[in-house]
Design a protein around this motif. Structure first.
Motif, PDB file in Angstrom:
ATOM      1  N   GLY A 134      43.373  58.721  48.708  1.00  0.00           N
ATOM      2  CA  GLY A 134      42.204  59.479  49.114  1.00  0.00           C
ATOM      3  C   GLY A 134      40.894  58.756  48.935  1.00  0.00           C
ATOM      4  N   LEU A 135      40.908  57.450  48.800  1.00  0.00           N
ATOM      5  CA  LEU A 135      39.682  56.673  48.634  1.00  0.00           C
ATOM      6  C   LEU A 135      39.006  56.442  49.979  1.00  0.00           C
ATOM      7  CD1 LEU A 135      41.068  54.019  46.109  1.00  0.00           C
ATOM      8  CD2 LEU A 135      39.625  55.988  45.557  1.00  0.00           C
ATOM      9  N   SER A 136      37.699  56.183  49.949  1.00  0.00           N
ATOM     10  CA  SER A 136      36.934  55.985  51.176  1.00  0.00           C
ATOM     11  C   SER A 136      37.283  54.650  51.827  1.00  0.00           C
ATOM     12  CB  SER A 136      35.438  56.032  50.874  1.00  0.00           C
ATOM     13  OG  SER A 136      35.060  54.919  50.067  1.00  0.00           O
ATOM     14  N   ASP A 137      36.916  54.533  53.101  1.00  0.00           N
ATOM     15  CA  ASP A 137      37.193  53.294  53.831  1.00  0.00           C
ATOM     16  C   ASP A 137      36.448  52.113  53.217  1.00  0.00           C
ATOM     17  OD1 ASP A 137      38.787  54.678  55.574  1.00  0.00           O
ATOM     18  OD2 ASP A 137      37.230  54.960  57.089  1.00  0.00           O
ATOM     19  N   GLU A 138      35.192  52.357  52.781  1.00  0.00           N
ATOM     20  CA  GLU A 138      34.415  51.266  52.164  1.00  0.00           C
ATOM     21  C   GLU A 138      35.084  50.774  50.887  1.00  0.00           C
ATOM     22  OE1 GLU A 138      31.720  53.832  54.568  1.00  0.00           O
ATOM     23  OE2 GLU A 138      33.205  54.204  52.999  1.00  0.00           O
ATOM     24  N   LEU A 139      35.613  51.695  50.114  1.00  0.00           N
ATOM     25  CA  LEU A 139      36.272  51.317  48.867  1.00  0.00           C
ATOM     26  C   LEU A 139      37.592  50.606  49.144  1.00  0.00           C
ATOM     27  CD1 LEU A 139      35.504  51.546  45.952  1.00  0.00           C
ATOM     28  CD2 LEU A 139      36.727  53.709  45.800  1.00  0.00           C
ATOM     29  N   LEU A 140      38.336  51.084  50.131  1.00  0.00           N
ATOM     30  CA  LEU A 140      39.596  50.425  50.500  1.00  0.00           C
ATOM     31  C   LEU A 140      39.321  49.007  50.979  1.00  0.00           C
ATOM     32  CD1 LEU A 140      41.428  53.313  52.379  1.00  0.00           C
ATOM     33  CD2 LEU A 140      41.935  52.440  50.093  1.00  0.00           C
ATOM     34  N   ARG A 141      38.204  48.818  51.666  1.00  0.00           N
ATOM     35  CA  ARG A 141      37.846  47.480  52.118  1.00  0.00           C
ATOM     36  C   ARG A 141      37.554  46.562  50.940  1.00  0.00           C
ATOM     37  NH1 ARG A 141      32.327  46.282  55.523  1.00  0.00           N
ATOM     38  NH2 ARG A 141      32.543  44.015  55.710  1.00  0.00           N
ATOM     39  N   ALA A 142      36.826  47.077  49.942  1.00  0.00           N
ATOM     40  CA  ALA A 142      36.521  46.276  48.751  1.00  0.00           C
ATOM     41  C   ALA A 142      37.785  45.941  47.972  1.00  0.00           C
ATOM     42  CB  ALA A 142      35.529  47.027  47.869  1.00  0.00           C
ATOM     43  N   VAL A 143      38.693  46.921  47.861  1.00  0.00           N
ATOM     44  CA  VAL A 143      39.961  46.674  47.159  1.00  0.00           C
ATOM     45  C   VAL A 143      40.769  45.628  47.912  1.00  0.00           C
ATOM     46  CG1 VAL A 143      42.157  47.689  46.463  1.00  0.00           C
ATOM     47  CG2 VAL A 143      40.030  48.943  46.075  1.00  0.00           C
ATOM     48  N   GLY A 144      40.785  45.732  49.238  1.00  0.00           N
ATOM     49  CA  GLY A 144      41.518  44.754  50.043  1.00  0.00           C
ATOM     50  C   GLY A 144      40.981  43.350  49.879  1.00  0.00           C
ATOM     51  N   ASP A 145      39.663  43.231  49.695  1.00  0.00           N
ATOM     52  CA  ASP A 145      39.067  41.903  49.506  1.00  0.00           C
ATOM     53  C   ASP A 145      39.571  41.225  48.231  1.00  0.00           C
ATOM     54  OD1 ASP A 145      37.639  42.288  51.809  1.00  0.00           O
ATOM     55  OD2 ASP A 145      35.745  42.788  50.818  1.00  0.00           O
ATOM     56  N   THR A 146      39.969  42.015  47.245  1.00  0.00           N
ATOM     57  CA  THR A 146      40.465  41.435  45.991  1.00  0.00           C
ATOM     58  C   THR A 146      41.914  40.985  46.089  1.00  0.00           C
ATOM     59  OG1 THR A 146      41.209  43.581  45.115  1.00  0.00           O
ATOM     60  CG2 THR A 146      38.909  42.946  44.697  1.00  0.00           C
ATOM     61  N   GLY A 147      42.617  41.409  47.153  1.00  0.00           N
ATOM     62  CA  GLY A 147      44.013  41.022  47.325  1.00  0.00           C
ATOM     63  C   GLY A 147      45.018  42.027  46.809  1.00  0.00           C
ATOM     64  N   TYR A 148      44.551  43.119  46.184  1.00  0.00           N
ATOM     65  CA  TYR A 148      45.476  44.142  45.704  1.00  0.00           C
ATOM     66  C   TYR A 148      45.905  45.036  46.868  1.00  0.00           C
ATOM     67  CZ  TYR A 148      43.937  42.825  41.023  1.00  0.00           C
ATOM     68  OH  TYR A 148      43.646  42.122  39.881  1.00  0.00           O
ATOM     69  N   THR A 149      47.172  45.344  46.917  1.00  0.00           N
ATOM     70  CA  THR A 149      47.706  46.188  47.998  1.00  0.00           C
ATOM     71  C   THR A 149      48.322  47.478  47.491  1.00  0.00           C
ATOM     72  OG1 THR A 149      49.811  44.983  47.900  1.00  0.00           O
ATOM     73  CG2 THR A 149      48.156  44.199  49.476  1.00  0.00           C
ATOM     74  N   GLU A 150      48.867  47.465  46.269  1.00  0.00           N
ATOM     75  CA  GLU A 150      49.517  48.654  45.726  1.00  0.00           C
ATOM     76  C   GLU A 150      48.889  49.022  44.385  1.00  0.00           C
ATOM     77  OE1 GLU A 150      53.675  48.030  45.423  1.00  0.00           O
ATOM     78  OE2 GLU A 150      53.992  47.796  47.586  1.00  0.00           O
ATOM     79  N   PRO A 151      48.647  50.303  44.152  1.00  0.00           N
ATOM     80  CA  PRO A 151      48.078  50.723  42.865  1.00  0.00           C
ATOM     81  C   PRO A 151      49.118  50.637  41.753  1.00  0.00           C
ATOM     82  CG  PRO A 151      48.588  52.646  44.206  1.00  0.00           C
ATOM     83  CD  PRO A 151      48.842  51.445  45.077  1.00  0.00           C
ATOM     84  N   THR A 152      48.645  50.423  40.540  1.00  0.00           N
ATOM     85  CA  THR A 152      49.533  50.453  39.380  1.00  0.00           C
ATOM     86  C   THR A 152      49.860  51.905  39.053  1.00  0.00           C
ATOM     87  OG1 THR A 152      47.702  50.559  37.807  1.00  0.00           O
ATOM     88  CG2 THR A 152      48.440  48.359  38.496  1.00  0.00           C
ATOM     89  N   PRO A 153      50.849  52.162  38.212  1.00  0.00           N
ATOM     90  CA  PRO A 153      51.205  53.549  37.885  1.00  0.00           C
ATOM     91  C   PRO A 153      50.043  54.382  37.354  1.00  0.00           C
ATOM     92  CG  PRO A 153      52.972  52.094  37.196  1.00  0.00           C
ATOM     93  CD  PRO A 153      51.858  51.216  37.668  1.00  0.00           C
ATOM     94  N   ILE A 154      49.210  53.809  36.476  1.00  0.00           N
ATOM     95  CA  ILE A 154      48.090  54.590  35.938  1.00  0.00           C
ATOM     96  C   ILE A 154      47.074  54.872  37.040  1.00  0.00           C
ATOM     97  CG2 ILE A 154      46.871  52.510  35.160  1.00  0.00           C
ATOM     98  CD1 ILE A 154      46.802  55.993  33.483  1.00  0.00           C
ATOM     99  N   GLN A 155      46.872  53.929  37.953  1.00  0.00           N
ATOM    100  CA  GLN A 155      45.941  54.160  39.065  1.00  0.00           C
ATOM    101  C   GLN A 155      46.468  55.216  40.018  1.00  0.00           C
ATOM    102  OE1 GLN A 155      45.618  50.214  40.638  1.00  0.00           O
ATOM    103  NE2 GLN A 155      44.435  49.441  38.887  1.00  0.00           N
ATOM    104  N   ALA A 156      47.734  55.144  40.351  1.00  0.00           N
ATOM    105  CA  ALA A 156      48.325  56.117  41.273  1.00  0.00           C
ATOM    106  C   ALA A 156      48.307  57.520  40.690  1.00  0.00           C
ATOM    107  CB  ALA A 156      49.752  55.705  41.619  1.00  0.00           C
ATOM    108  N   SER A 157      48.452  57.626  39.374  1.00  0.00           N
ATOM    109  CA  SER A 157      48.497  58.947  38.729  1.00  0.00           C
ATOM    110  C   SER A 157      47.107  59.499  38.441  1.00  0.00           C
ATOM    111  CB  SER A 157      49.292  58.856  37.416  1.00  0.00           C
ATOM    112  OG  SER A 157      50.619  58.444  37.656  1.00  0.00           O
ATOM    113  N   ALA A 158      46.135  58.633  38.149  1.00  0.00           N
ATOM    114  CA  ALA A 158      44.820  59.106  37.699  1.00  0.00           C
ATOM    115  C   ALA A 158      43.818  59.306  38.822  1.00  0.00           C
ATOM    116  CB  ALA A 158      44.250  58.134  36.669  1.00  0.00           C
TER     117      ALA A 158
END
Length: 468
Positions: A7-31
């Motif tokens: 449920g994150l915004s497109d701008e935030l997904l773009r920033a996350v993508g720039d770091t190379g991360y594709t899948e959230p960790t368990p604590i990220q997915a749950s929190a």
């Protein structure tokens, strides 16, 4: 699951993508989803699980709507040390680059003038250590009545450092109607009491059993029965293994950190040091050398046990067995991060038996013992040995524990000589009393426990009033 599913915004997904991360960790997915739904959260997660991003990411999206006002931050993140506060600031800089959010960093050792100016302009995110925040609040430089979001990070570390009374006072000055997120690696009774008092119907997220160690870390106990120079010899033998790429070595005393780093350098190892007596610019410079690979070994006191986030640390060495068992979890958590594997060695002498028993009791697992050390290998760039001097001369009887102020580089260090008797060192700021987990840590009421003076330039990401 991907970050887009959270449920994150497109701008935030773009920033996350720039770091190379594709899948959230368990604590990220749950929190992240319940935080976006404005729920209070208790997050229990071992170090290295991506905990920081689990609150930074949703905070950026929540704060994207609204406007900051002078001296009234919209959100507050409390961190126990300057290193952790700086690390969180880096995360906001990385993930918030497509959002126009302002941020201020309130930490000890920095002149208050610049911090006050940033607060007067208004900030969306305030990252602070409790001592400096209480200082500025007492001077009337900051108001917390407009803060709608509070994050208490590393709560068990806050407890260790004596910050819980400060946190309780800070919480009473915040609006009653707010969102509170509390994160901790362990959940001792005082932290549970704090959560019961200041969190409203929180959702508890636990991705690992409290005080458990990372299953990706292979743990070993190294029995040491001889004098101190034998312990150093054993350490060098383990460091010389080919699989040791980068290593952090933890010591209980700052004096030990300095002496061990000096000894490793004399034996040809590329090492640096970090401890509580160093000012902040010196600490950051040494950390940067380690991150860049200018040195591949970092000798550290417990001031660095929490908050060091360095990718690719292959080994952790507990040169001194930690006095408190929960410190063991955080020390070895510097390796095996982000799904990678790691190895942790703990040197245990006759006086450390109770400490290691407390560690095994806390983690619920027995740690395997090393029966035989690997064959000694020459250290990188080691000096050729020269013929030894006559045994009757006193300088040959000086052991490695008391190296000469100006060591003769073409002369070997004797390992078979008895150690020189040293005076018991005075208690350091990051020392702890012996006696296992039953002893209480010295209380601290300000972040001066970890803070030294700030005498140098401030790195870019530490500048207050940062905008992206």
């Amino acid at each position: 699951m991907s970050f887009a599913d959270l449920g994150l915004s497109d701008e935030l997904l773009r920033a996350v993508g720039d770091t190379g991360y594709t899948e959230p960790t368990p604590i990220q997915a749950s929190a992240i989803p319940p935080v976006l739904m404005m729920r209070d959260i208790i997050g229990i997660a071992q170090t290295g699980t991506g905990k920081t991003a689990s609150f930074v990411l949703p905070m950026i999206d929540i704060l994207a709507h609204g406007r900051s006002r002078a001296r009234m931050p919209r959100s507050l993140i409390l961190e126990p040390t300057r290193e952790l506060a700086a690390q969180v600031a880096e995360n906001f800089e990385t993930y918030g680059k497509y959002h126009k959010l302002s941020m201020a960093l309130l930490i000890g050792g920095v002149q208050m003038g610049d911090q006050v100016k940033a607060l007067e302009k208004g900030v969306d995110v305030l990252i602070a250590t409790p001592g400096r925040l209480m200082d500025l609040f007492g001077r009337g430089k900051i108001l917390l009545t407009g803060c709608s979001m509070l994050v208490i990070d590393e709560a068990d570390r806050m407890l260790d450092m004596g910050f819980i009374p400060d946190i309780e006072e800070i919480c009473t000055k915040l609006p009653a109607q707010r969102q509170t997120l509390l994160f901790s690696a362990t959940m001792p009774a005082p932290i549970k009491k704090l959560a019961d008092r200041f969190l409203n119907n929180p959702k508890t997220i636990e991705v690992a059993r409290p005080a458990s160690t990372n299953i990706n870390i292979t743990q070993w106990v190294v029995p040491v029965k001889g004098p101190a120079f034998e312990k150093r010899k054993a350490l060098r033998a383990l460091l010389a293994q080919e699989e040791v790429r980068t290593a952090i070595i933890f010591c209980n005393r700052k004096t030990t950190v300095r002496e061990l780093n000096k000894s490793l350098k004399e034996h040809g190892f590329s090492s640096g040091e970090i401890h509580g007596d160093m000012d902040q610019p010196a600490r950051l410079a040494e950390l940067e050398r380690f991150k860049k690979g200018d040195v591949n070994i970092l000798v550290a006191s417990d001031v660095a046990a929490r908050g060091l986030d360095v990718k690719g640390v292959s080994h952790v060495f507990n040169y001194d067995a930690p006095w408190h068992p929960d410190d063991y979890v955080h020390r070895i958590g510097r390796t095996g991060r982000g799904g990678a594997t790691g190895v942790a060695y703990t040197f245990v002498g006759p006086d450390d038996v109770e400490n290691i028993e407390n560690i095994e009791k806390l983690t619920g697992q027995a740690i395997a013992r090393i029966e035989a050390l690997p064959a000694s290998a020459p250290a990188p760039a080691a000096q050729d040995e020269a013929p030894r001097r006559a045994r009757g001369r006193r300088r040959d009887r000086v052991a490695e524990e008391a190296p000469a102020p100006a060591p003769i580089m073409d002369a070997p260090v004797r390992e078979d000589a008895p150690p020189r008797r040293e005076r018991t060192p005075r208690r350091d700021r990051d020392e702890r009393p012996r006696g296992g987990a039953a002893r209480e840590r010295p209380p601290a009421t300000t972040d001066a426990v970890e803070d030294g003076g700030w005498n140098g330039p401030v790195p870019d990401f530490l500048h207050v009033g940062l905008r992206y």
